[in-house]
Design a protein around this motif. Structure first.
Motif, short mmCIF file in Angstrom:
data_model
loop_
_atom_site.label_atom_id
_atom_site.label_comp_id
_atom_site.label_asym_id
_atom_site.label_seq_id
_atom_site.Cartn_x
_atom_site.Cartn_y
_atom_site.Cartn_z
N ALA A 140 2.71 2.52 -2.33
CA ALA A 140 2.62 3.83 -3.20
C ALA A 140 1.81 4.54 -3.24
CB ALA A 140 2.78 2.50 -4.58
N GLU A 141 0.37 3.86 -2.96
CA GLU A 141 -1.01 4.93 -2.90
C GLU A 141 -1.56 5.18 -1.34
OE1 GLU A 141 -4.31 2.36 -4.13
OE2 GLU A 141 -2.60 0.41 -3.42
N HIS A 193 0.27 -1.24 -0.13
CA HIS A 193 0.03 -0.35 0.09
C HIS A 193 0.83 1.13 -0.30
CE1 HIS A 193 -3.31 -2.42 0.75
NE2 HIS A 193 -2.63 -2.88 1.74
N ARG A 219 11.18 6.12 -2.85
CA ARG A 219 10.88 7.72 -3.15
C ARG A 219 10.11 8.66 -0.91
NH1 ARG A 219 4.34 6.08 -5.39
NH2 ARG A 219 3.57 8.35 -4.96
N ASP A 275 -1.51 17.36 -0.15
CA ASP A 275 0.21 18.57 0.20
C ASP A 275 0.90 18.19 1.82
OD1 ASP A 275 2.88 19.55 -0.13
OD2 ASP A 275 1.17 21.41 0.10
N GLU A 297 9.89 12.55 -1.57
CA GLU A 297 8.71 13.65 -2.18
C GLU A 297 8.27 14.07 0.07
OE1 GLU A 297 5.24 10.43 -3.03
OE2 GLU A 297 6.45 10.12 -5.33
N LYS A 336 0.50 12.96 -0.95
CA LYS A 336 0.68 14.40 -2.42
C LYS A 336 0.36 14.46 -3.55
CE LYS A 336 4.12 13.33 -5.88
NZ LYS A 336 4.38 11.88 -7.10
N GLU A 337 -1.34 14.45 -2.68
CA GLU A 337 -2.55 14.39 -3.18
C GLU A 337 -3.23 16.03 -2.71
OE1 GLU A 337 -5.71 11.96 -4.11
OE2 GLU A 337 -7.44 13.79 -4.29
N LEU A 395 1.20 7.33 -0.27
CA LEU A 395 2.41 8.26 -1.11
C LEU A 395 1.28 9.16 -1.74
CD1 LEU A 395 5.92 6.81 -0.94
CD2 LEU A 395 4.82 8.90 0.44
N ASP A 396 1.03 8.36 -2.78
CA ASP A 396 -0.45 9.26 -3.83
C ASP A 396 -0.99 10.02 -2.40
OD1 ASP A 396 1.26 8.13 -5.88
OD2 ASP A 396 -0.14 6.57 -6.17
N VAL A 397 -0.90 9.68 -2.29
CA VAL A 397 -2.86 10.62 -1.03
C VAL A 397 -2.44 11.23 -0.63
CG1 VAL A 397 -4.19 10.43 0.73
CG2 VAL A 397 -4.24 8.79 -0.92
#
Ligand SMILES: [Zn+2]
Length: 337
Positions: free
Chosen positions: A144-145, A142, A175, A154, A179, A151-152, A147-149
């Motif tokens: 990567a996801e 999980h 990553r 901030d 990030e 990032k979204e 980190l995506d959230v």
């Protein structure tokens, strides 16, 4: 005959004189009526438009008020355990389901004591509204996801990682760093019986994870979280020696004062996880360090994250990654001599 003519003329003139003003008045009246109707026709739509706008605005305000009320009521009823309940939760010996990073690791491990000790209260910054989101035991499927959230939204968080034997997860270490999140140590193996077998074993494990993370990212990690927390039942007699070792290496250790209980009870819904966290965060006198888990079994932690961030922000909290200036939440106090 002449008289008749005269009489007729007179009558005609009288009528004529009378008729002219009468006709003018009618025309004027009609003109006025037309003007009035015109004015009404122009003014009416404007009035209706303005009236509707004002009404709509009022309605909007009322809907907003009602929505806020519903949220507050929901929050107070669902998300706010009493002080006693919180203390019970933080002080209970909970079973930490730790799926760990591979199949070899014992699925269910003894958990640790997490309590509101005096040291923990002292570490609270009394004027703060800062929340540190921390994810233990990753990387996982999980990460990567997560980190995506982040990032979204901030948001920068802190990842207390282990060495996952599954090499496909290894790009995640870099990553996390790239990030802007804080990469922190949570042991190399996460196997309690190995790490806590002796002080030497512990030191060896710390160095292993530190070197491993340096190889992966080029970053030297200065933050540590004991598997099971510093108040774990396995290192009671010598945990201060371990803390002293870390301190000598320039490593600060962090526990937590808020948790979702995601690893305690895998069946908790995203809403329940967030309700748990918000209960602790609202009850803390100062800043909050939130314990969550980045393991394959904790999918709901990922699902819950957007709503958690939104709720925290709506209530005025600032989300920050752990850094050198963070006052650590620690369950075991260590005083340098
Ligand atoms: Zn852990």
């Amino acid at each position: 005959m002449a008289d008749m003519e005269k009489e007729n003329k007179k009558i005609f003139e009288e009528n004529y004189e009378e008729k002219i003003p009468y006709n003018r008045k009618s025309v004027d009246r009609i003109k006025r009526a037309i003007l009035c109707m015109g004015a009404v026709l122009i003014a009416l739509p404007i009035y209706i438009g303005l009236y509707t706008m004002v009404k709509l605005n009022n309605l909007n305000d009322r809907v907003n008020d009602m929505e806020e009320k519903v949220v507050i009521e929901l929050n107070t009823s669902l998300m706010n355990p009493t002080g006693d309940q919180l203390k019970d939760k933080l002080s209970e010996n909970s079973l930490l389901l730790d799926s760990g990073v591979n199949g070899d690791i014992v699925k269910t491990e003894v958990a640790e004591k997490t309590y509101l000790g005096s040291s923990m209260e002292n570490t609270n910054v009394k004027n703060g509204k800062t929340v540190y989101l921390t994810f233990d035991d990753g990387p996982s499927e999980h990460t990567a996801e997560l980190l995506d959230v982040l990032k979204e939204y901030d948001v920068k968080a802190t990842f207390f990682v282990v060495c996952n034997p599954d090499k496909s997860t290894w790009p995640m270490y870099k990553r996390i760093v790239d990030e802007g999140h804080t990469l922190a140590m949570h042991s190399y193996s996460h196997k309690y019986e190995e790490i806590y077998a002796s002080e030497e074993a512990f030191i060896e494990d710390v160095n292993k994870i530190r070197d491993f993370l340096y190889e992966q990212t080029g970053v030297e990690c200065d933050f540590y979280r004991f598997p099971g927390g510093s108040s774990n039942s396995m290192t009671k007699s010598y945990v201060k020696d371990l803390i002293e070792y870390l301190d000598g290496q320039g490593i600060t250790y962090f526990d937590w004062n808020s948790l979702s209980e995601d690893a305690v009870n895998l069946s908790l819904s995203p809403e329940e996880l967030n309700a748990n966290i918000m209960g602790y965060v609202r009850a803390n006198a100062g800043n909050s360090t939130v314990l969550m888990h980045d393991i394959d079994a904790c999918e709901n932690t990922l699902t819950a994250l957007p709503a958690l961030i939104e709720t925290l922000r709506r209530e005025g909290y600032t989300l920050r990654p752990i850094d050198k200036n963070t006052v650590p939440v620690q369950h075991i106090s260590y005083n340098k001599e």
